[in-house]
Motif scaffolding. Structure first.
Motif, PDB file in Angstrom:
ATOM      1  N   ARG A   1       0.803  -1.424   0.258  1.00 40.87           N
ATOM      2  CA  ARG A   1       0.087   0.373  -0.194  1.00 40.87           C
ATOM      3  C   ARG A   1       1.053   0.946   0.557  1.00 40.87           C
ATOM      4  O   ARG A   1       1.747   1.466   0.692  1.00 40.87           O
ATOM      5  CB  ARG A   1      -1.342  -0.101   1.781  1.00 40.87           C
ATOM      6  CG  ARG A   1      -1.994  -1.070   0.903  1.00 40.87           C
ATOM      7  CD  ARG A   1      -2.711  -1.405   2.719  1.00 40.87           C
ATOM      8  NE  ARG A   1      -3.884  -2.158   2.512  1.00 40.87           N
ATOM      9  CZ  ARG A   1      -3.834  -3.244   3.142  1.00 40.87           C
ATOM     10  NH1 ARG A   1      -2.832  -3.890   3.176  1.00 40.87           N
ATOM     11  NH2 ARG A   1      -4.708  -4.016   2.732  1.00 40.87           N
TER      12      ARG A   1
ATOM     13  N   PRO B   1      -7.851 -12.744  -5.778  1.00 43.63           N
ATOM     14  CA  PRO B   1      -9.322 -11.807  -5.113  1.00 43.63           C
ATOM     15  C   PRO B   1      -7.889 -10.664  -5.335  1.00 43.63           C
ATOM     16  O   PRO B   1      -8.984  -9.526  -5.522  1.00 43.63           O
ATOM     17  CB  PRO B   1      -9.178 -13.027  -3.722  1.00 43.63           C
ATOM     18  CG  PRO B   1      -9.083 -13.945  -4.086  1.00 43.63           C
ATOM     19  CD  PRO B   1      -7.714 -13.934  -5.185  1.00 43.63           C
ATOM     20  N   TYR B   2      -6.859 -10.784  -4.764  1.00 45.14           N
ATOM     21  CA  TYR B   2      -6.033  -9.022  -4.576  1.00 45.14           C
ATOM     22  C   TYR B   2      -5.451  -8.525  -5.433  1.00 45.14           C
ATOM     23  O   TYR B   2      -6.023  -7.557  -6.103  1.00 45.14           O
ATOM     24  CB  TYR B   2      -5.065  -9.598  -3.962  1.00 45.14           C
ATOM     25  CG  TYR B   2      -5.426  -9.649  -2.379  1.00 45.14           C
ATOM     26  CD1 TYR B   2      -5.670  -9.333  -1.433  1.00 45.14           C
ATOM     27  CD2 TYR B   2      -4.565 -11.584  -1.929  1.00 45.14           C
ATOM     28  CE1 TYR B   2      -6.103  -9.695  -0.296  1.00 45.14           C
ATOM     29  CE2 TYR B   2      -4.982 -11.757  -0.903  1.00 45.14           C
ATOM     30  CZ  TYR B   2      -5.942 -11.113   0.300  1.00 45.14           C
ATOM     31  OH  TYR B   2      -5.834 -11.600   1.452  1.00 45.14           O
ATOM     32  N   ARG B   3      -6.004  -9.571  -7.422  1.00 42.05           N
ATOM     33  CA  ARG B   3      -5.401  -8.603  -8.044  1.00 42.05           C
ATOM     34  C   ARG B   3      -7.047  -7.929  -8.997  1.00 42.05           C
ATOM     35  O   ARG B   3      -6.824  -7.138  -9.508  1.00 42.05           O
ATOM     36  CB  ARG B   3      -5.090 -10.162  -9.335  1.00 42.05           C
ATOM     37  CG  ARG B   3      -5.684  -9.414 -10.641  1.00 42.05           C
ATOM     38  CD  ARG B   3      -4.793 -10.905 -11.468  1.00 42.05           C
ATOM     39  NE  ARG B   3      -4.636 -10.358 -13.166  1.00 42.05           N
ATOM     40  CZ  ARG B   3      -5.326 -10.679 -13.645  1.00 42.05           C
ATOM     41  NH1 ARG B   3      -6.920 -10.545 -13.581  1.00 42.05           N
ATOM     42  NH2 ARG B   3      -5.145 -10.583 -15.412  1.00 42.05           N
ATOM     43  N   LYS B   4      -7.829  -9.301  -8.760  1.00 41.22           N
ATOM     44  CA  LYS B   4      -9.345  -8.414  -9.160  1.00 41.22           C
ATOM     45  C   LYS B   4      -9.534  -6.839  -7.980  1.00 41.22           C
ATOM     46  O   LYS B   4     -10.378  -6.104  -8.959  1.00 41.22           O
ATOM     47  CB  LYS B   4     -10.449  -9.554  -8.200  1.00 41.22           C
ATOM     48  CG  LYS B   4     -11.143  -9.216  -8.883  1.00 41.22           C
ATOM     49  CD  LYS B   4     -12.873  -9.853  -8.827  1.00 41.22           C
ATOM     50  CE  LYS B   4     -14.168  -9.550  -9.221  1.00 41.22           C
ATOM     51  NZ  LYS B   4     -15.117 -10.660  -8.643  1.00 41.22           N
ATOM     52  N   ARG B   5      -9.255  -6.887  -6.890  1.00 40.16           N
ATOM     53  CA  ARG B   5      -9.597  -5.764  -6.396  1.00 40.16           C
ATOM     54  C   ARG B   5      -8.386  -4.879  -7.049  1.00 40.16           C
ATOM     55  O   ARG B   5      -9.040  -3.208  -7.427  1.00 40.16           O
ATOM     56  CB  ARG B   5      -8.951  -6.007  -5.039  1.00 40.16           C
ATOM     57  CG  ARG B   5      -9.905  -6.588  -3.961  1.00 40.16           C
ATOM     58  CD  ARG B   5      -9.044  -6.588  -2.335  1.00 40.16           C
ATOM     59  NE  ARG B   5      -8.875  -5.681  -1.754  1.00 40.16           N
ATOM     60  CZ  ARG B   5      -8.059  -5.464  -0.633  1.00 40.16           C
ATOM     61  NH1 ARG B   5      -8.293  -6.422   0.412  1.00 40.16           N
ATOM     62  NH2 ARG B   5      -7.867  -4.267  -0.296  1.00 40.16           N
TER      63      ARG B   5
ATOM     64  N   GLU C   1      -3.164   3.268  -0.465  1.00 44.46           N
ATOM     65  CA  GLU C   1      -4.274   2.515  -1.200  1.00 44.46           C
ATOM     66  C   GLU C   1      -3.463   1.710  -1.844  1.00 44.46           C
ATOM     67  O   GLU C   1      -2.266   1.412  -1.497  1.00 44.46           O
ATOM     68  CB  GLU C   1      -4.107   3.769  -2.849  1.00 44.46           C
ATOM     69  CG  GLU C   1      -4.708   3.081  -3.585  1.00 44.46           C
ATOM     70  CD  GLU C   1      -4.358   3.994  -5.253  1.00 44.46           C
ATOM     71  OE1 GLU C   1      -4.890   3.594  -5.971  1.00 44.46           O
ATOM     72  OE2 GLU C   1      -3.939   5.484  -4.788  1.00 44.46           O
TER      73      GLU C   1
ATOM     74  N   GLU D   1     -10.769  -3.653 -10.260  1.00 44.37           N
ATOM     75  CA  GLU D   1     -11.371  -2.946  -9.742  1.00 44.37           C
ATOM     76  C   GLU D   1     -11.473  -1.050  -9.992  1.00 44.37           C
ATOM     77  O   GLU D   1     -12.382   0.025  -9.657  1.00 44.37           O
ATOM     78  CB  GLU D   1     -12.166  -3.442  -9.272  1.00 44.37           C
ATOM     79  CG  GLU D   1     -12.376  -4.824  -9.588  1.00 44.37           C
ATOM     80  CD  GLU D   1     -13.898  -5.414  -8.627  1.00 44.37           C
ATOM     81  OE1 GLU D   1     -14.053  -5.078  -7.563  1.00 44.37           O
ATOM     82  OE2 GLU D   1     -14.516  -6.889  -8.976  1.00 44.37           O
ATOM     83  N   GLN D   2     -10.112  -0.860  -9.232  1.00 44.22           N
ATOM     84  CA  GLN D   2      -9.770   0.631  -8.180  1.00 44.22           C
ATOM     85  C   GLN D   2      -9.733   0.910  -9.579  1.00 44.22           C
ATOM     86  O   GLN D   2      -9.637   2.351  -9.688  1.00 44.22           O
ATOM     87  CB  GLN D   2      -8.332   0.735  -8.047  1.00 44.22           C
ATOM     88  CG  GLN D   2      -8.473  -0.463  -7.010  1.00 44.22           C
ATOM     89  CD  GLN D   2      -7.067  -0.299  -5.665  1.00 44.22           C
ATOM     90  OE1 GLN D   2      -6.753  -0.831  -4.809  1.00 44.22           O
ATOM     91  NE2 GLN D   2      -6.067   0.264  -6.168  1.00 44.22           N
TER      92      GLN D   2
END
Length: 399
Positions: free
Chosen positions: A368, A387-391, A372, A394-395
């Protein structure tokens, strides 16, 4: 679709092959020339520091496609080195071009000439001092490591980035004693920062590597024209049966000097990978504005080469239809560890272990900056990274 009669792709690596294949897949039917500086068919580079170096793969196994594939696409493969570009006349000049006069006209061009490894000023003329970029380099280094192992010698690797550490792991698997040198306080410091760099250091030291950080190379010594030792900036000397210099690489752009194209840290492009009307760049040589981050980037990652080659070809053919805005991704395999990383990793990042633990050798680390999320790194936990890649994806939403 733009009306193009003749497209030249300068560069026979992953980016160049992706560009050529995309042009045909998208319906381009004109002349298509793919220029490669090496005599071999285009091949993949990541296996060079691992499977080819250890002998697990024959070199031919690295080929991206067979000859019939290019023939089926009506792609003319030209062996030769690009030496000049005339933008106004639309001509690429090639030294040693087979089956031609050395000039190739175009009304569309994709530049994908890649990188050249940096060398140290000391020891460049000594036998036994190597770089690793192409297949010939890998085979020469393999022969040098095998000879050093038979003689009871030591491999010395200058540079503790991805390449240097992958070779260190390969050399250890071949039975060599290995010393790795780097002036930074931790290995892979620029890529993953100090906290994960410390885990990388422990990984190699636990495998018997003599990892020395915070030191540089002062000079190389030799006997009868062959390297025998490396003297460090702290005054110590390390015996060397073979040396790999892995201190980074620079874009191959000297053939473009005088062309009028914007050159800096690579071929400077806009968000569509366009350097000039009808001229695009892709892969390691391309410096482009990534809209996801609003700044110029140049990525030396394998998957980026393929993705950017395809994007450059699409924009060349269809008229700048889509900005190239990837989430950067890289991976490295060292011993039994696979490290995968998505996003960017600012130097000042706050790093937290979100899942697993460093001690157990399976974890997910989040990076971060300013609160962010900017990057995710997985250490032997590939499924949990997604799942973190998806986050991260989506940013930002493309406009």
């Amino acid at each position: 679709m733009r009306s193009l009669r003749s497209v030249v792709v300068a560069g026979g690596g992953a980016a160049g092959v992706a560009a050529a294949e995309t042009l045909r897949r998208e319906g381009y039917e004109g002349s298509l020339v793919l220029i490669g500086a090496e005599p071999a068919l285009p091949y993949d580079r990541p296996p060079l520091s691992k499977q080819v170096l250890t002998g697990a793969w024959e070199p031919e196994r690295t080929e991206l496609r067979d000859a019939a594939h290019y023939a089926g696409l009506d792609v003319r493969l030209v062996r030769g080195r690009a030496t000049g570009l005339d933008v106004e006349r639309g001509i690429v000049r090639v030294d040693g071009a087979d089956g031609g006069d050395g000039t190739f006209p175009f009304d569309g061009l994709v530049i994908a000439t890649g990188l050249r490894p940096r060398r140290l000023p000391d020891g460049r003329d000594l036998a036994g001092v190597h770089v690793l970029r192409d297949r010939a380099d890998a085979l020469e280094l393999r022969a040098a490591l095998l000879a050093a192992e038979r003689a009871g010698g030591r491999a010395v690797i200058v540079g503790a980035g991805f390449l240097g550490l992958e070779v260190a792991a390969s050399a250890r698997s071949m039975g060599l004693e290995v010393t790795v040198l780097d002036p930074l306080p931790a290995p892979m410091m620029r890529q993953v920062g100090p906290r994960i760099g410390a885990a990388v250091a422990a990984l190699h030291r636990d495998r018997g590597v003599d990892l020395r950080t915070g030191v540089g190379v002062k000079e190389m010594a030799g006997e009868d024209g062959r390297v025998t030792a490396v003297t460090l900036s702290d005054g110590t000397t390390v015996p060397a049966g073979a040396v790999l210099v892995a201190v980074g690489a620079e874009p191959v752009v000297e053939w473009l000097h005088g062309s009028g194209l914007p050159l800096g840290n690579g071929v400077e492009c806009d968000e569509h990978c366009r350097a000039a009307p009808g001229i695009y760049a892709a892969g390691d040589v391309a410096s482009w504005i990534n809209p996801r981050y609003g700044r110029r980037m140049r990525l030396e990652h394998r998957m980026n080469a393929t993705d950017q080659g395809a994007a450059a070809a699409q924009n060349l053919l269809h008229g700048d239809v889509k900005p190239f805005s990837p989430l950067p991704y890289f991976w490295t395999d060292q011993y039994d560890v696979k490290i995968q990383a998505h996003g960017v990793f600012p130097e000042e990042s706050d790093v937290t272990i979100e899942e697993g633990s460093v001690e157990d050798g399976r974890f997910v680390a989040l990076y971060r900056s300013g609160g962010e999320l900017t990057g995710v790194l997985g250490w032997n936990l590939p499924a949990r990274v997604m799942p973190y890649r998806k986050r991260l994806l989506e940013q930002w939403t493309p406009r």
